[in-house]
Design a protein around this motif. Sequence first.
Motif, PDB file in Angstrom:
ATOM      1  N   UNK A   9     -29.566 -33.895 -45.856  1.00 28.69           N
ATOM      2  CA  UNK A   9     -30.807 -34.364 -46.480  1.00 28.69           C
ATOM      3  C   UNK A   9     -30.502 -35.219 -47.708  1.00 28.69           C
ATOM      4  N   UNK A  10     -29.530 -34.802 -48.490  1.00 25.22           N
ATOM      5  CA  UNK A  10     -29.153 -35.576 -49.677  1.00 25.22           C
ATOM      6  C   UNK A  10     -28.568 -36.924 -49.251  1.00 25.22           C
TER       7      UNK A  10
ATOM      8  N   UNK B  43     -31.663 -44.292 -52.843  1.00 24.40           N
ATOM      9  CA  UNK B  43     -31.258 -44.106 -54.237  1.00 24.40           C
ATOM     10  C   UNK B  43     -32.401 -43.638 -55.128  1.00 24.40           C
ATOM     11  N   UNK B  44     -33.580 -44.206 -54.959  1.00 20.00           N
ATOM     12  CA  UNK B  44     -34.722 -43.818 -55.797  1.00 20.00           C
ATOM     13  C   UNK B  44     -35.094 -42.353 -55.573  1.00 20.00           C
ATOM     14  N   UNK B  45     -35.060 -41.905 -54.326  1.00 22.17           N
ATOM     15  CA  UNK B  45     -35.384 -40.514 -54.010  1.00 22.17           C
ATOM     16  C   UNK B  45     -34.318 -39.581 -54.572  1.00 22.17           C
ATOM     17  N   UNK B  46     -33.058 -39.994 -54.474  1.00 21.39           N
ATOM     18  CA  UNK B  46     -31.963 -39.183 -55.018  1.00 21.39           C
ATOM     19  C   UNK B  46     -32.107 -39.035 -56.531  1.00 21.39           C
ATOM     20  N   UNK B  47     -32.399 -40.117 -57.222  1.00 18.29           N
ATOM     21  CA  UNK B  47     -32.585 -40.057 -58.671  1.00 18.29           C
ATOM     22  C   UNK B  47     -33.778 -39.187 -59.044  1.00 18.29           C
TER      23      UNK B  47
ATOM     24  N   UNK C 201     -34.943 -36.662 -57.306  1.00 19.11           N
ATOM     25  CA  UNK C 201     -34.550 -35.272 -57.047  1.00 19.11           C
ATOM     26  C   UNK C 201     -33.689 -34.733 -58.188  1.00 19.11           C
ATOM     27  N   UNK C 202     -32.751 -35.535 -58.665  1.00 14.57           N
ATOM     28  CA  UNK C 202     -31.894 -35.125 -59.778  1.00 14.57           C
ATOM     29  C   UNK C 202     -32.719 -34.901 -61.046  1.00 14.57           C
ATOM     30  N   UNK C 203     -33.661 -35.795 -61.323  1.00 19.36           N
ATOM     31  CA  UNK C 203     -34.488 -35.678 -62.527  1.00 19.36           C
ATOM     32  C   UNK C 203     -35.401 -34.460 -62.469  1.00 19.36           C
ATOM     33  N   UNK C 204     -35.772 -34.059 -61.257  1.00 19.43           N
ATOM     34  CA  UNK C 204     -36.696 -32.930 -61.090  1.00 19.43           C
ATOM     35  C   UNK C 204     -36.019 -31.572 -61.135  1.00 19.43           C
ATOM     36  N   UNK C 205     -34.735 -31.509 -60.853  1.00 18.39           N
ATOM     37  CA  UNK C 205     -34.032 -30.225 -60.780  1.00 18.39           C
ATOM     38  C   UNK C 205     -32.662 -30.340 -61.433  1.00 18.39           C
ATOM     39  N   UNK C 206     -32.559 -29.861 -62.661  1.00 22.59           N
ATOM     40  CA  UNK C 206     -31.306 -29.941 -63.400  1.00 22.59           C
ATOM     41  C   UNK C 206     -30.145 -29.254 -62.717  1.00 22.59           C
TER      42      UNK C 206
END
Length: 124
Positions: free
Chosen positions: A77-78, A83-87, A89-94
């Motif tokens: 899934x990752x 790229x926008x979705x990955x960023x 996801x990262x911003x939403x879950x530390x």
Amino acid sequence: MSQRLRIYSYAKCGTCRKALQWLAQQGFSVDAGNLELLDITEQPPSGAELRAAFESLGRKRLFNTSGQSYRALGSAAVAAMDDATALAALAADGKLIKRPFAITPEGATLVGFKLEEWQAALQG
């Protein structure tokens, strides 16, 4: 640019504890005013900070592939995220972010604790 080293860490992370111990030996501390310490689960890096890290280090280095959040999503899934979705996801879950995540006073990003990289960035 901030004149302090900004560290996003997690108290239960052994790698974060090693990094903070090494930083203390180098004279970095919250009390000295040259270190800003943030809990990555409560206050993850901003979208702009993550984008800068993404551009300088690459997408693969940003993900904490051994963490529960990453395993819950699954590597497939990752990998399928743009790229926008990955960023996002990262911003939403530390907990998705490889830690410690550091931003030097010069604006460079350090991810994970690789002693040689940290020495070069902070002592060189």
